[in-house]
Design a protein around this motif. Sequence first.
Motif, PDB file in Angstrom:
ATOM      1  N   ALA A 137     -12.951   3.596  14.543  1.00  0.00           N
ATOM      2  CA  ALA A 137     -14.204   3.023  15.036  1.00  0.00           C
ATOM      3  C   ALA A 137     -15.346   3.339  14.083  1.00  0.00           C
ATOM      4  CB  ALA A 137     -14.512   3.596  16.423  1.00  0.00           C
ATOM      5  N   PHE A 138     -15.318   4.551  13.587  1.00  0.00           N
ATOM      6  CA  PHE A 138     -16.368   4.985  12.662  1.00  0.00           C
ATOM      7  C   PHE A 138     -16.365   4.106  11.414  1.00  0.00           C
ATOM      8  CE2 PHE A 138     -17.811   7.602   9.096  1.00  0.00           C
ATOM      9  CZ  PHE A 138     -19.052   7.999   9.557  1.00  0.00           C
TER      10      PHE A 138
ATOM     11  N   GLU B   4     -17.538   0.510  12.137  1.00  0.00           N
ATOM     12  CA  GLU B   4     -18.955   0.393  12.486  1.00  0.00           C
ATOM     13  C   GLU B   4     -19.872   0.923  11.388  1.00  0.00           C
ATOM     14  OE1 GLU B   4     -20.455  -0.491  15.925  1.00  0.00           O
ATOM     15  OE2 GLU B   4     -18.709  -1.726  15.433  1.00  0.00           O
TER      16      GLU B   4
ATOM     17  N   LEU C  71     -23.789   1.756  11.705  1.00  0.00           N
ATOM     18  CA  LEU C  71     -24.154   3.163  11.861  1.00  0.00           C
ATOM     19  C   LEU C  71     -25.112   3.593  10.759  1.00  0.00           C
ATOM     20  CD1 LEU C  71     -20.777   4.871  12.840  1.00  0.00           C
ATOM     21  CD2 LEU C  71     -22.867   4.789  14.201  1.00  0.00           C
TER      22      LEU C  71
ATOM     23  N   TYR D 246     -28.251   2.872  19.555  1.00  0.00           N
ATOM     24  CA  TYR D 246     -26.855   2.489  19.335  1.00  0.00           C
ATOM     25  C   TYR D 246     -25.965   3.138  20.399  1.00  0.00           C
ATOM     26  CZ  TYR D 246     -22.284   2.217  17.062  1.00  0.00           C
ATOM     27  OH  TYR D 246     -20.963   1.994  16.797  1.00  0.00           O
TER      28      TYR D 246
ATOM     29  N   VAL E 238     -23.381   1.230  23.084  1.00  0.00           N
ATOM     30  CA  VAL E 238     -21.919   1.386  23.165  1.00  0.00           C
ATOM     31  C   VAL E 238     -21.507   2.007  24.497  1.00  0.00           C
ATOM     32  CG1 VAL E 238     -21.545   1.459  20.670  1.00  0.00           C
ATOM     33  CG2 VAL E 238     -21.946   3.596  21.915  1.00  0.00           C
TER      34      VAL E 238
ATOM     35  N   ASP F 202     -14.786   5.062  22.016  1.00  0.00           N
ATOM     36  CA  ASP F 202     -14.444   5.468  20.648  1.00  0.00           C
ATOM     37  C   ASP F 202     -15.682   5.454  19.749  1.00  0.00           C
ATOM     38  OD1 ASP F 202     -14.560   2.759  21.008  1.00  0.00           O
ATOM     39  OD2 ASP F 202     -12.906   2.285  19.643  1.00  0.00           O
ATOM     40  N   LYS F 203     -16.505   4.408  19.933  1.00  0.00           N
ATOM     41  CA  LYS F 203     -17.741   4.316  19.138  1.00  0.00           C
ATOM     42  C   LYS F 203     -18.730   5.408  19.563  1.00  0.00           C
ATOM     43  CE  LYS F 203     -17.180  -0.576  18.442  1.00  0.00           C
ATOM     44  NZ  LYS F 203     -17.515  -1.899  18.984  1.00  0.00           N
TER      45      LYS F 203
END
Lengths: 259, 244
Positions: A48-49, A52, A56, A209, A213, A220-221
């Motif tokens: 997810a990281f 995104e 991010l 953010y 989410v 996960d985010k």
Amino acid sequence: MKKSLNTPNKNFASCIAVLLLLVLWQSVCASGLIPEFLLPSPLEILKAFCDELPLLWDNTLITLTEAAAGLFLGMLTGFVSAVLMDTFGILYKAFYPLLIITQTIPTVAVAPLLVLWFGYGMAPKVVLIVISVFFPVTVGLLDGFRSSQKDAVDLLRSMGATRVQIFRYIKFPSALPQLFSGLKIASAYSIVGAVISEWLGGFSGLGVYMTRVKKAFAFDKMFAVIFLISAISLLLMGLVKFAEKRCMPYRNTDGKKGG
Amino acid sequence: MKKLEVKNISKSFGDKQVLQDVSLELNDGELVCVLGVSGVGKSTLFNVISGLLMPDCGNVLLNGTDITNKPGNVSYMLQKDLLLPYRTIEDNVALPLLIKGMKKKEARKTVSPYFSVFGLQGTQKKYPSLLSGGMRQRAALLRTYMFSREIALLDEPFSALDTLTKSSMHSWYLDVMEEIKLSTLFITHDIDEAILLSDRIYLLSGSPGSITSEIIIEEPKPRSKDFNLSPKFLDYKRKILALL
């Protein structure tokens, strides 16, 4: 000698501990004991990281700008007020208790008010950080100024030193250790402060953010951003530590002698 | 030639009078000691001479000019060495020059030749915490000397050192003084130290403290290493003990 052997060992042990924890987490998730949507596995969080990352990054820049502006202004006001309070005893007596009281007010309670007053832009975030940074810096510096030896001040006075010179050669350097311990706390506060106030109202930043989410149940985010925030805080504290070592090289030699 | 004259100084703190009518003088190149028990007002006297404290009455003259309550005229070394832990020895020693407005580079250049005179070679870039007690004291003395070549006030300069270090510091100090000829007024409560180092001794005693007698040590300088074992030395000591 002992110390230099110890430090890598300590790091090694904590690395192993973190690694073990991650493995445990991953295997718990893989076994299906906990539903995936409630607790995503570390690998999913990593994925997810990466997915995104651009988003991010943009939000991180916003949050960091707020934190930096707040830290800078907080340090500045903290420094000025500490110097004023140290120079004029009456100001110290008048405002020190007030200073303590401001710290008993929970930030979360003030943040919505700040949004009402200053709108949804950067201003309320910066103000909140200034409020939380200002205190550790002022108190640290004040204690530091007061810890300077009276004899050393007398020595400089006997040389005909001016107040500014006494401040430069005695008071300020003797306050450096306290200033840096204040700064370490302040730097952590600044990120947390920025996130909280974004949370309570705003258009961009890691806090915003996060709320988005959360509403989408994208855990996960959510975890990805939590880890990102703590990484940024750690990084900032590391920077302060680095600056501390650079500004006070005499402390390092002290350690060598003791070890 | 009279360098420093202290005339009829009295000083009280609140109701308590600490000094009464203290007068003394210091001639060019002389090493004069103020000897007295702890708490007799020796440090107060030095605070007055250095200009840090305003006396209730009396004045302090340096080369005939009134310097009462005007700090910045005589070098003053306080009881502790007070080397600033965050400055290297070089920068500690250069501090008086910086306060007088000299640039850092120039100040470092000015102090550097004195490091060998004071036996401090190689300590320039070190921090005070790495130096032994004796070396720290030397550095503090050098800093005092850098402030002014006129007069130095030393408040128990060797009292914090252990006996062996102290006695080696005494002979070192006498050697340095031969070289730099600094007019010095120093405080001690150690009779042996007073006789060994001084040209003259003022006894400060009583409450409030006043100068009760003046003893001239006629032993020529440089003094031999075993002066403190000679009968002459013991005679002086006996005399002082009787006066105290």
